[in-house]
Design an enzyme around this catalytic site. Sequence first.
Site, PDB file in Angstrom:
ATOM      1  N   HIS A 137      -8.392  28.257 -48.701  1.00  0.00           N
ATOM      2  CA  HIS A 137      -8.878  29.600 -49.026  1.00  0.00           C
ATOM      3  C   HIS A 137      -9.578  29.645 -50.391  1.00  0.00           C
ATOM      4  O   HIS A 137     -10.064  30.698 -50.804  1.00  0.00           O
ATOM      5  CB  HIS A 137      -7.727  30.613 -49.000  1.00  0.00           C
ATOM      6  CG  HIS A 137      -7.143  30.806 -47.637  1.00  0.00           C
ATOM      7  ND1 HIS A 137      -7.897  31.197 -46.556  1.00  0.00           N
ATOM      8  CD2 HIS A 137      -5.877  30.640 -47.166  1.00  0.00           C
ATOM      9  CE1 HIS A 137      -7.118  31.265 -45.478  1.00  0.00           C
ATOM     10  NE2 HIS A 137      -5.891  30.925 -45.826  1.00  0.00           N
ATOM     11  N   ASP A 181      -6.008  25.124 -39.138  1.00  0.00           N
ATOM     12  CA  ASP A 181      -5.035  26.073 -39.673  1.00  0.00           C
ATOM     13  C   ASP A 181      -5.195  27.390 -38.913  1.00  0.00           C
ATOM     14  O   ASP A 181      -6.282  27.725 -38.450  1.00  0.00           O
ATOM     15  CB  ASP A 181      -5.314  26.287 -41.168  1.00  0.00           C
ATOM     16  CG  ASP A 181      -4.228  27.072 -41.878  1.00  0.00           C
ATOM     17  OD1 ASP A 181      -3.402  26.429 -42.553  1.00  0.00           O
ATOM     18  OD2 ASP A 181      -4.203  28.312 -41.769  1.00  0.00           O
ATOM     19  N   HIS A 205      -5.113  30.305 -40.066  1.00  0.00           N
ATOM     20  CA  HIS A 205      -5.932  31.261 -40.809  1.00  0.00           C
ATOM     21  C   HIS A 205      -7.343  30.697 -40.966  1.00  0.00           C
ATOM     22  O   HIS A 205      -7.515  29.491 -41.163  1.00  0.00           O
ATOM     23  CB  HIS A 205      -5.340  31.489 -42.206  1.00  0.00           C
ATOM     24  CG  HIS A 205      -3.924  31.979 -42.182  1.00  0.00           C
ATOM     25  ND1 HIS A 205      -2.854  31.119 -42.160  1.00  0.00           N
ATOM     26  CD2 HIS A 205      -3.416  33.230 -42.160  1.00  0.00           C
ATOM     27  CE1 HIS A 205      -1.740  31.823 -42.129  1.00  0.00           C
ATOM     28  NE2 HIS A 205      -2.045  33.102 -42.134  1.00  0.00           N
ATOM     29  N   ASP A 242       0.358  26.247 -38.864  1.00  0.00           N
ATOM     30  CA  ASP A 242       0.905  27.591 -38.665  1.00  0.00           C
ATOM     31  C   ASP A 242       0.454  28.233 -37.363  1.00  0.00           C
ATOM     32  O   ASP A 242       0.675  29.412 -37.147  1.00  0.00           O
ATOM     33  CB  ASP A 242       0.555  28.483 -39.860  1.00  0.00           C
ATOM     34  CG  ASP A 242      -0.849  28.248 -40.381  1.00  0.00           C
ATOM     35  OD1 ASP A 242      -1.585  27.478 -39.749  1.00  0.00           O
ATOM     36  OD2 ASP A 242      -1.202  28.828 -41.415  1.00  0.00           O
TER      37      ASP A 242
END
Lengths: 557, 436
Positions: free
Chosen positions: B112, B151, B153, B240
């Site tokens: 991120h 991931d 996200h 995740d």
Amino acid sequence: MGKSDLYLGLDVGGTHTDAVLVGEKGIVSHYKAVTDHDNLLLSVRRAIEEITSGVDHKKIKRVNLSTTLSTNAIVENRLENVCVIISAGPGIDPDNFKIGKSFHAIEGSIDHRGAEIAGIDDDAVAKIAGDAARKKIKTFAAVTKFSTRNPDHEDAVAEILGTSADFITLGHKLSGQLGFPRRIVTAYFNSAVWRLYNSFADAIESGLGEMGIQGEVNILKADGGTMPFSLSREVPVESILSGPAASVMGIVALCDITRDSVVLDIGGTTTDIAIFAGGIPLIEKDGISLQEYPTLVRALKSRSIGVGGDSAVRASGKEVTVGPDRKGPALAAGGSQLALIDAMNYRNIVSFMDTRASAEGISVLAKKSGLAPAKLADTAIALAVKRIKYEVDAMLDEIRNRPVYTIHEMLEGREIRPEKVYVMGGPAEAFRGLLADAFGVEVVVPQNYDVANAVGAALAKTTIDIELFADTGRGTMLIPNIGVKKSIQHGYALADAERDARAYLAEHLNGLGVTARADETEIIESSSFNMVEGFYSSGRDIRVKCQIKPGVMARLA
Amino acid sequence: MIKSQKRMGLIFFPAYDWAISPTHPEREERLLYTQDQLREEGIFDIDGLVEFKPDIATEEDVMRTHFCFPDVAAVTTESHMISAGGALKAARIVLDGQVDRSFALVRPPGHHAMKSVHGNRGFCNINNEAIMIDYIRDRYGMKKIAIVDTDCHHGDGTQDIYWNDPDILYISIHQDGRTLYPGSGHVNELGGPNAVGRTINIPLPPETSDEGILFAIDEMVLPILKDFKPELIVNSAGQDNHYTDPITNMNFSAQGYAALNDKLNPHIAVLEGGYSIQGALPYVNLGIILAMAGVDYSCVKEPDYRPGALRQDARITDYIKKLKDVVLGAYFEPPAYQGLPPYGEFMTRKKNIYYDTDGIRETQMESILRCKECSGLFSLETFSTVYSLSLGVEIPIGACPACRKEGGKLIASAKKSGKYSTIQVIDRVKKEYYRV
């Protein structure tokens, strides 16, 4: 050590059996003979008889024995048939870990925190037991994954087997360390040599009795420490590969090693390397390997390379090689293959037995290869020294690059910089100057290095290591290899765990008749993690490793 | 003893003494149970699998990729430099030929973290993969690299860093941004004008299971990779998507993760998120490592794994099948930008960035020089609630003489204007990274 007390150290090695008697003032006597491989017991008895003749046997307070019995049995595959019962749960396919002729993977699963995921299959164990009885298999090994976090399943297997087993090794009793495949191998070997070892132990015990020697008896381990005789009967696998460690501990006794150092044991065939950090020998992180099998047996960190006095010297064209093999004794000793020690003879670095034979050998090979004789000899010697230096550097590199898991260790890790090189073994003196040049530090060749192994055996102290695992969420505290299991309160903290680790270790040793001073126990790793479930703390995961590190009862320096 | 088919390097750095805060998901014991599982399984005794110590990234390594305000030290801690250093080590051992594959199991994560860094967002400060990739291009001269971000996200940081770079293909598979942080990663985010179709987003509906994610790999990712022909494939390995993850809503399993790595066959994997530290990570990591090393992983399962309970809804399957055409179209026939300024002029883009972890708000004005010869001079004006107006200037890899000259002029006039608190320069041609 009392005034007239005597310690007897005995190393039954691959080639020789060495024995020493050590008193307050140093080495009283020593003895050396060729080991009789077919009758190790006889070698032991004869050595003890010889070295104690003319000595008041009552003064012998300690008999410490390093023996290749278990090692040889494993290497030569003279192993008893063992029934291995494991349960693995999810993970790598357990068929990969098959060992021995009777290997059974059954249902049952425990997770990393010690929680039971699936119960052990009692019926399968009973069936396996019946099958083993029909096949007349009487020794067993039971190993379950994560048994060091929860030994219940291994204990349950032992209970079901009951009296149908003469002996059973339970994985969690060997070590607190994680490593399921190593635990299987170690448990298997332990059971496979158990009967052989115990009959040997019985014979030693009655032999000492007959001789009127009543001192305590200890067995050497590969970590340079000893274990009490009674304990060794339960974990004979701990006696493997103790010889090199005995030699290293001998150097500790003969020299006052206080700094970062390198210890080289240069023999006929090989050179063994050990590393000291601040005067303490380094321990292998995971355990020693035997015959390609990694085990949980703790050992000194060492490396063995194919360079020794008898290493074969050859030349193909102008390309000179040294070792890694030995083809019998050197020319100087009546052999038929030019060896490293011949090259050293030729260059007058040593004067070993028949120097003329060495010179002849050099000139023959020199003619064949088109090299000048001096050049040939120098190249061979330089190669050998270079190889030793290279391997020492590689070992130091490996230590420097060993993974660490905290930022603190990553930034503050201390680097080992050897300040001295200690050399023992037959060609030690010959290498002194060469190694001093190569390493650029002082090289020490201790007196009496030829009996360093037996001296190390005589003076090595008891070592032990435990791992405490506490989970305040589950309310359990466990020290698997010494059989401690208790309930704890939610407030149990790292300080409690460290105190418990020391206390239970001392209590365990007392039970074995060993007195350890409080300052000899050492906490080597200690951590406490807050466990969080959802967004709330659900307890602490506490781990403490505690040990008595290798050391000697007295220094003879 | 087990022997691996591929030589595999593992860089394991759990940072047992670092957390964002005591009960934050990114805390000390995140990889503790993974390490327990790996040790108990005997992973490190597999013949062909070697554990390596991470390197520590240098300030230069960070400044090659990021504009840090006010400077690198202010937005990083030792843990970030070691985590990025772990990724660098993973690259070195593969590119130096010591191993065939490597996996940096390091924390804190990085995907991120955007080009401009004022603090921590989405648990990330600096972008481990991007720092690694830019290092590889500088030191090993590699050109085309693909990043596949798995991931849960959207990797908005990595997307931001390579938005204008036609040589880096960034593919992200994630839970649809309409249902999860950071909210971006829609199929129509395709890269800047000079790199259209080099950013590919595959947003999947909540409760997608193994079947759906592996379909996306087989039917979308692999055909695109086959066409792009990267010299190196990097996996941003977030864990995740797992059915037990506490902060996401997907239904992926350890078997699914292992199969994904088997199919994708990345050269290097770098750990990203994944916060089911007991129920998922030990098994997922074990599966990934075995798959990457070419060792049988068929018995790796979570203790509570029930495939029947995780079966994917038919509507999800249909949705993902339809998504395939959109995604492939985005790569093979990307729509052209409309209304672009002519070549030789700057194209601008204004962005507001929120740093959720640190509560910082940043405003950026991005400019890129439209150029026919190279990917174009890049600059970024930025200010935030913690730092005043500053400037970052990047002369990209392969910049043409005109863009290099324009860059020099831009830096000189920015300095003269006196309006910037900090000016940072990334000169990828001269390989110089500095503050003016």
